[in-house]
Every structure is written in structure tokens, then in C-alpha cells.
Design an enzyme around this catalytic site. Structure first.
Site, PDB file in Angstrom:
ATOM      1  N   CYS A   1      67.219  44.941  40.697  1.00  0.00           N
ATOM      2  CA  CYS A   1      66.580  45.237  41.988  1.00  0.00           C
ATOM      3  C   CYS A   1      65.408  46.134  41.719  1.00  0.00           C
ATOM      4  O   CYS A   1      65.111  47.208  41.003  1.00  0.00           O
ATOM      5  CB  CYS A   1      67.624  46.293  42.668  1.00  0.00           C
ATOM      6  SG  CYS A   1      67.106  46.808  44.321  1.00  0.00           S
ATOM      7  N   GLY A   2      64.151  45.688  42.287  1.00  0.00           N
ATOM      8  CA  GLY A   2      63.122  46.193  42.073  1.00  0.00           C
ATOM      9  C   GLY A   2      62.720  47.508  42.755  1.00  0.00           C
ATOM     10  O   GLY A   2      62.351  48.620  42.121  1.00  0.00           O
ATOM     11  N   HIS A   3      63.086  47.689  44.237  1.00  0.00           N
ATOM     12  CA  HIS A   3      62.869  48.853  44.866  1.00  0.00           C
ATOM     13  C   HIS A   3      63.876  49.593  44.261  1.00  0.00           C
ATOM     14  O   HIS A   3      63.518  50.908  44.243  1.00  0.00           O
ATOM     15  CB  HIS A   3      63.147  48.617  46.432  1.00  0.00           C
ATOM     16  CG  HIS A   3      64.271  48.844  46.930  1.00  0.00           C
ATOM     17  ND1 HIS A   3      65.433  48.053  46.897  1.00  0.00           N
ATOM     18  CD2 HIS A   3      64.876  49.852  47.415  1.00  0.00           C
ATOM     19  CE1 HIS A   3      66.580  48.380  47.348  1.00  0.00           C
ATOM     20  NE2 HIS A   3      66.314  49.630  47.735  1.00  0.00           N
TER      21      HIS A   3
ATOM     22  N   ASP B   1      65.376  44.115  54.183  1.00  0.00           N
ATOM     23  CA  ASP B   1      64.655  44.998  53.315  1.00  0.00           C
ATOM     24  C   ASP B   1      63.684  45.556  54.076  1.00  0.00           C
ATOM     25  O   ASP B   1      62.812  45.013  54.582  1.00  0.00           O
ATOM     26  CB  ASP B   1      64.123  44.244  52.042  1.00  0.00           C
ATOM     27  CG  ASP B   1      64.004  45.270  50.985  1.00  0.00           C
ATOM     28  OD1 ASP B   1      63.772  46.436  50.998  1.00  0.00           O
ATOM     29  OD2 ASP B   1      64.165  44.907  49.726  1.00  0.00           O
TER      30      ASP B   1
ATOM     31  N   CYS C   1      60.243  44.522  48.879  1.00  0.00           N
ATOM     32  CA  CYS C   1      61.288  44.061  47.944  1.00  0.00           C
ATOM     33  C   CYS C   1      60.513  43.581  46.535  1.00  0.00           C
ATOM     34  O   CYS C   1      59.732  42.804  46.504  1.00  0.00           O
ATOM     35  CB  CYS C   1      61.659  42.664  48.493  1.00  0.00           C
ATOM     36  SG  CYS C   1      63.246  42.012  47.634  1.00  0.00           S
ATOM     37  N   GLY C   2      61.208  44.198  45.419  1.00  0.00           N
ATOM     38  CA  GLY C   2      60.622  44.148  44.203  1.00  0.00           C
ATOM     39  C   GLY C   2      61.011  42.805  43.661  1.00  0.00           C
ATOM     40  O   GLY C   2      59.986  42.123  43.283  1.00  0.00           O
ATOM     41  N   THR C   3      62.025  42.377  43.666  1.00  0.00           N
ATOM     42  CA  THR C   3      62.446  41.194  42.903  1.00  0.00           C
ATOM     43  C   THR C   3      61.954  40.077  43.849  1.00  0.00           C
ATOM     44  O   THR C   3      61.638  38.830  43.345  1.00  0.00           O
ATOM     45  CB  THR C   3      63.900  40.935  42.680  1.00  0.00           C
ATOM     46  OG1 THR C   3      64.747  41.283  43.974  1.00  0.00           O
ATOM     47  CG2 THR C   3      64.614  41.951  41.430  1.00  0.00           C
TER      48      THR C   3
ATOM     49  N   HIS D   1      69.355  35.866  48.328  1.00  0.00           N
ATOM     50  CA  HIS D   1      68.428  36.371  49.405  1.00  0.00           C
ATOM     51  C   HIS D   1      67.498  35.270  49.905  1.00  0.00           C
ATOM     52  O   HIS D   1      67.331  34.113  49.307  1.00  0.00           O
ATOM     53  CB  HIS D   1      67.528  37.427  48.622  1.00  0.00           C
ATOM     54  CG  HIS D   1      67.893  38.568  47.884  1.00  0.00           C
ATOM     55  ND1 HIS D   1      69.004  38.464  46.967  1.00  0.00           N
ATOM     56  CD2 HIS D   1      67.803  39.791  47.934  1.00  0.00           C
ATOM     57  CE1 HIS D   1      69.625  39.587  46.582  1.00  0.00           C
ATOM     58  NE2 HIS D   1      68.758  40.518  47.303  1.00  0.00           N
TER      59      HIS D   1
END
Length: 333
Positions: free
Chosen positions: A90-92, A249, A253-255, A223
Site C-alpha cells: 500500500c503506497g499511501h 481512495d 493512490c500509491g500502488t 482495484h
């Protein structure tokens, strides 16, 4: 009967929540964070449900549980939890977790300004800017990302037959760009996204079965990303990412940004070394960059970097009481 206690530090990354479980997480078995993830899913998913869903959380809730790493080249192990499940990456969540861990003294970096995280998806290298008491920005060198499939056709209620690309950025994304039948993100209301996305995801997973070549436990489209032109003149594009059953989100969204850059690179629209500024549905921004290319199984992908910011909002001691009929939480559909 028991009352289970969890000490959490709440915050958000560019608007999307990050609840860091700093105390009370279960002792997990496995020889890697991927193994920890499988043990958590098999025996402790009730913790995720209780902390993420109402009445202790909400449909957008996301968070992480901190662990000692299993590999010597990492400073911290991170297990990501949200309403959609226990995620590989998860990026964020990474940006929020690193900000929280550094500001609250939960980890001592081997090298100031840098952290190496062990996640279920692999090693993630992080740098951060901390000019004083607070962390002002976090940059994560994400796991490899790639364009998995192009122009997958699916019937979308009200919009007709649309094409999407499937890309991986730590999770598998279905990415819908503007096309005949879909003018872009501005065409959809929040209610439209919440109504259409789960149907689209279900139909896509009946058509295709994307699988990570190095970890078969990471599979399936989880997603859905709807894209469109940016509103902020500093951004290159705008997006809304749907996850879980009812979540959009609030961050870029990082990913998802990693997957988006992999898609654009795979279509020769984004070059190595080029930056990509992604705008969220609330106007917050992530800055991405393609650091280089990488071979992952049969795919030629990219190594993405994502930069964003987070803020800690408070401390939260949460009880999950076995006597509570809503101990495992709920979602109103």
C-alpha cells in the site's frame, strides 16, 4: 470472553486514512512478511475487520501493523490492512506509516533519512525529509510494476462495452482511460463509481486471472481506477481508485500511481526518468517517477518512485470486546 486492546496512532496521507497499530498486533508465523500475511489471513483477520469497519472504522479506513523484519537488510516490517483486505503493498499506507513511525519514535533508522521496509510484496526502500520535528515528505521506491494486459473488454452498466488495461503496482488494477462511451472521470459521480466499480471488478475477475509471477498468493483484480484530465495545472492526470466494497481512495493512490506509470510506460507514453504528477478526487497530489526498467517473470516493467506527505492526527486506544455483537464490524450497504 476477552477484551482485546490495540494502541493505534491515526493519521492520513494526502486525505486518505492511515491507522498505524503500534501495540496489540498478533504474533505471526512465517519466514517472511508474505508468510506473515498468510498467517494473519488464516487466523487473525478478525482484527482487521474490527479495526477497519464500523463502528471503530469506516468504509475508507486503511492502516498497518508494525513488526520486526524477518530479513536483515530491512529496518521495519509492515503488514497493510484495510476494508478491502490484508494487502501485499500500500503506497499511501507506506507514506503514512513511515511518517508516523519516525515522528513517534517507533523505529530507529540505520541511516538517517532512509528506511528499508519489508512488506508482503517485497522490500521497499524509503527516503524522507525531516527538517525539524516533523516529516514533511516521504519518497518510496516501490516494488516493480508492469502492464499485465492491454485492451481487456468488459461490459459496464450504463456505459456499454469498454476497454481497460490491467497493471500491477503492488496490487492489480483495472485502469479505464477516456474512450467512446466514457468521456473521463468528470462524467462519473461518486455514486456512479461506487455503483459501477464492484460490478466491473467482478466481471473482470470472471474473465481474467492475473497472478504475480513470483508470489501466487497475489492474484486477481482488486482495484478499479477511473482516469481523466487533471484539474490542477501542476498535475498530469486525475484519478479515482475504488477498493473494498464501498471505498474511493482520497489520496492519488500509491500502488495505483505505480500501476498507472507502468501502464503509460508499457504504452510508450512515459519514459525512464520522466516524472508523473497524479491528482486525487480531492485535489491532493503524488509525484511519481520512473526510475528504471526491470524484468519480472515474463514482463518488462518499471521501478516506480512515489513521493507524498502525511499528517498524524491523534492517538487511539481501541477495544474489541468479545461481548460486543459488532466485534467484527459491519458495513452498511
Amino acid at each position: 470472553m476477552a477484551r482485546h486492546t490495540f494502541f493505534c496512532i491515526d493519521g492520513h496521507t494526502c486525505g486518505n486514512p492511515v491507522r498505524v497499530v503500534a501495540g496489540g498486533g498478533p504474533r505471526l508465523r512465517g519466514d517472511s512478511l508474505s508468510g506473515y500475511r498468510q498467517d494473519f489471513l488464516a487466523h487473525y483477520d478478525w482484527i482487521r475487520q474490527g479495526l477497519m469497519f464500523e463502528p471503530r472504522g469506516h468504509d475508507m479506513m486503511s492502516g498497518s501493523i508494525l513488526y520486526a523484519p524477518t530479513r536483515p537488510d530491512c529496518d521495519l516490517g509492515v503488514l497493510f490492512i484495510e476494508t478491502s483486505g490484508c494487502l501485499p503493498m500500500c503506497g499511501h499506507g507506506t507514506i503514512g506509516t513511515v511518517t508516523t513511525a519516525i515522528e513517534e519514535g517507533l523505529v530507529t533508522p540505520t541511516q538517517a533519512g532512509r528506511l528499508a521496509l519489508e512488506t508482503p510484496a517485497g522490500k521497499v526502500e524509503v527516503s524522507y525529509e525531516q527538517p525539524g520535528r516533523f516529516v514533511e515528505s516521504v519518497s518510496l521506491r516501490n516494488v516493480p510494476a508492469w502492464l499485465e494486459a492491454r485492451d481487456v473488454e468488459v461490459d459496464v452498466p450504463d456505459l456499454g462495452r469498454l476497454r481497460c488495461d490491467i497493471a500491477y503496482g503492488g496490487n492489480f488494477y483495472a485502469i479505464f482511460d477516456p474512450q467512446p462511451g466514457f468521456e473521463g472521470l468528470d462524467q462519473l459521480s461518486v455514486d456512479d463509481i461506487l455503483r459501477l466499480s464492484p460490478q466491473v471488478r467482478r466481471r473482470l475477475n470472471a474473465l481474467i486471472d492475473p497472478v504475480h509471477p513470483d508470489d501466487a498468493t497475489i492474484r486477481g483484480v482488486s482495484h478499479v481506477m477511473w482516469t481523466g484530465p487533471a484539474r490542477d495545472p501542476a498535475a498530469d492526470a486525475r484519478n479515482a481508485v475504488f477498493y473494498g466494497d464501498r471505498a474511493i481512495d482520497r489520496s492519488p493512490c500509491g500502488t495505483g500511481t505505480s500501476a498507472r506509470m507502468a501502464q503509460l510506460h508499457g504504452r510508450e507514453r512515459l519514459a525512464v526518468g520522466q516524472r508523473f504528477v497524479h491528482e486525487s478526487v480531492i485535489g491532493s497530489l503524488f509525484t511519481g517517477e520512473v526510475l528504471g526498467t526491470e524484468i519480472i517473470g515474463p514482463h518488462t516493467g518499471i521501478r516506480p518512485q512515489i513521493t507524498g506527505w502525511a499528517r498524524v492526527t491523534g492517538y487511539n486506544t481501541i477495544f474489541i470486546d468479545d461481548r460486543d455483537p459488532f466485534a467484527l464490524g459491519f458495513s452498511v450497504n
